[in-house]
Design a protein around this motif. Structure first.
Motif, PDB file in Angstrom:
ATOM      1  N   THR A   4       0.843  -1.188   0.000  1.00  0.00           N
ATOM      2  CA  THR A   4       0.000   0.000   0.000  1.00  0.00           C
ATOM      3  C   THR A   4       0.880   1.240   0.000  1.00  0.00           C
ATOM      4  OG1 THR A   4      -1.665  -1.182   1.289  1.00  0.00           O
ATOM      5  CG2 THR A   4      -1.819   1.206   1.265  1.00  0.00           C
ATOM      6  N   ASN A  17       1.717   4.996   0.851  1.00  0.00           N
ATOM      7  CA  ASN A  17       1.337   6.069   1.775  1.00  0.00           C
ATOM      8  C   ASN A  17       1.581   7.423   1.121  1.00  0.00           C
ATOM      9  OD1 ASN A  17       0.584   4.261   3.796  1.00  0.00           O
ATOM     10  ND2 ASN A  17       2.665   4.153   4.569  1.00  0.00           N
ATOM     11  N   GLN A  18       2.778   7.630   0.561  1.00  0.00           N
ATOM     12  CA  GLN A  18       3.110   8.865  -0.152  1.00  0.00           C
ATOM     13  C   GLN A  18       4.381   8.641  -0.955  1.00  0.00           C
ATOM     14  OE1 GLN A  18       3.748  11.913   2.752  1.00  0.00           O
ATOM     15  NE2 GLN A  18       5.864  11.378   3.073  1.00  0.00           N
ATOM     16  N   LYS A  57      -5.571   6.657  -3.642  1.00  0.00           N
ATOM     17  CA  LYS A  57      -5.982   5.295  -3.967  1.00  0.00           C
ATOM     18  C   LYS A  57      -7.227   5.364  -4.834  1.00  0.00           C
ATOM     19  CE  LYS A  57      -7.299   0.984  -1.752  1.00  0.00           C
ATOM     20  NZ  LYS A  57      -7.507   0.336  -0.446  1.00  0.00           N
ATOM     21  N   GLN A  68       3.342   0.423   2.923  1.00  0.00           N
ATOM     22  CA  GLN A  68       3.065  -0.570   3.958  1.00  0.00           C
ATOM     23  C   GLN A  68       3.159  -1.923   3.278  1.00  0.00           C
ATOM     24  OE1 GLN A  68       2.178  -0.501   7.365  1.00  0.00           O
ATOM     25  NE2 GLN A  68       2.891   1.612   7.243  1.00  0.00           N
ATOM     26  N   PRO A  78       6.061  -0.616   7.791  1.00  0.00           N
ATOM     27  CA  PRO A  78       6.529   0.415   6.862  1.00  0.00           C
ATOM     28  C   PRO A  78       7.760  -0.063   6.100  1.00  0.00           C
ATOM     29  CG  PRO A  78       6.719   1.163   9.159  1.00  0.00           C
ATOM     30  CD  PRO A  78       6.183  -0.223   9.183  1.00  0.00           C
TER      31      PRO A  78
END
Length: 159
Positions: free
Chosen positions: A92, A94-95, A107, A138, A143
């Motif tokens: 995923t 995050n930035q 997303k 992620q 992380p």
């Protein structure tokens, strides 16, 4: 939007269940439609401005690095920014960031291809800030960092 659906049907890429997902960009570009083709499983995208952006075959998507992040179907210049789609496989976003500038990732669409969740994100990058971006992700609940080259029309900068 009806024109996009008609063209998709004519090209054999009609969306599964007749469903499109609307993707938006922080640059104001769009909206862009994303869908999975019912017959082929390809992931497709189009917008009223770029009706025939195209499709990425499911075999090509399944062959992507997993976990990993890569570009998806090119970009469009709008308001001095490149509107680009990224596809994350098994992670995923995050930035993303380059030269200390954080760029949000929106997303937009998720689908399982080849047993891996593939998620499409939209990002708007400044035209003068193209290079290999750091991607905060992620992965397996922890992380991690990935990298993605966002070079559309100029020599890259060092991120």
């Amino acid at each position: 939007m009806r024109q996009i659906q008609q063209l998709a049907e004519e090209n054999g890429n009609a969306p599964a269940g007749g469903e499109f997902t609307v993707a938006k960009y922080d640059s104001g570009y769009g909206p862009e439609l994303i869908w999975q083709a019912e017959k082929t499983g390809a992931i497709c995208s189009a917008s009223p401005k770029v009706i025939s952006r195209g499709c990425d075959p499911s075999a090509d998507i399944a062959a992507r690095r997993n976990p990993g992040v890569g570009t998806f179907l090119g970009g469009s210049l709008h308001n001095g920014q490149w509107s680009v789609m990224l596809m994350a496989s098994g992670e995923t976003i995050n930035q993303i960031s380059c030269q200390g500038r954080n760029i949000p990732a929106r997303k937009s669409y998720s689908v399982d291809v080849g047993g891996v969740l593939r998620t499409v994100y939209t990002v708007s990058i400044p035209r003068d800030l193209q290079g290999e971006y750091r991607v905060a992700v992620q992965r397996d609940g922890a992380p991690a960092e990935d990298r993605v080259a966002l070079i559309v029309d100029r020599d890259p900068v060092e991120c």
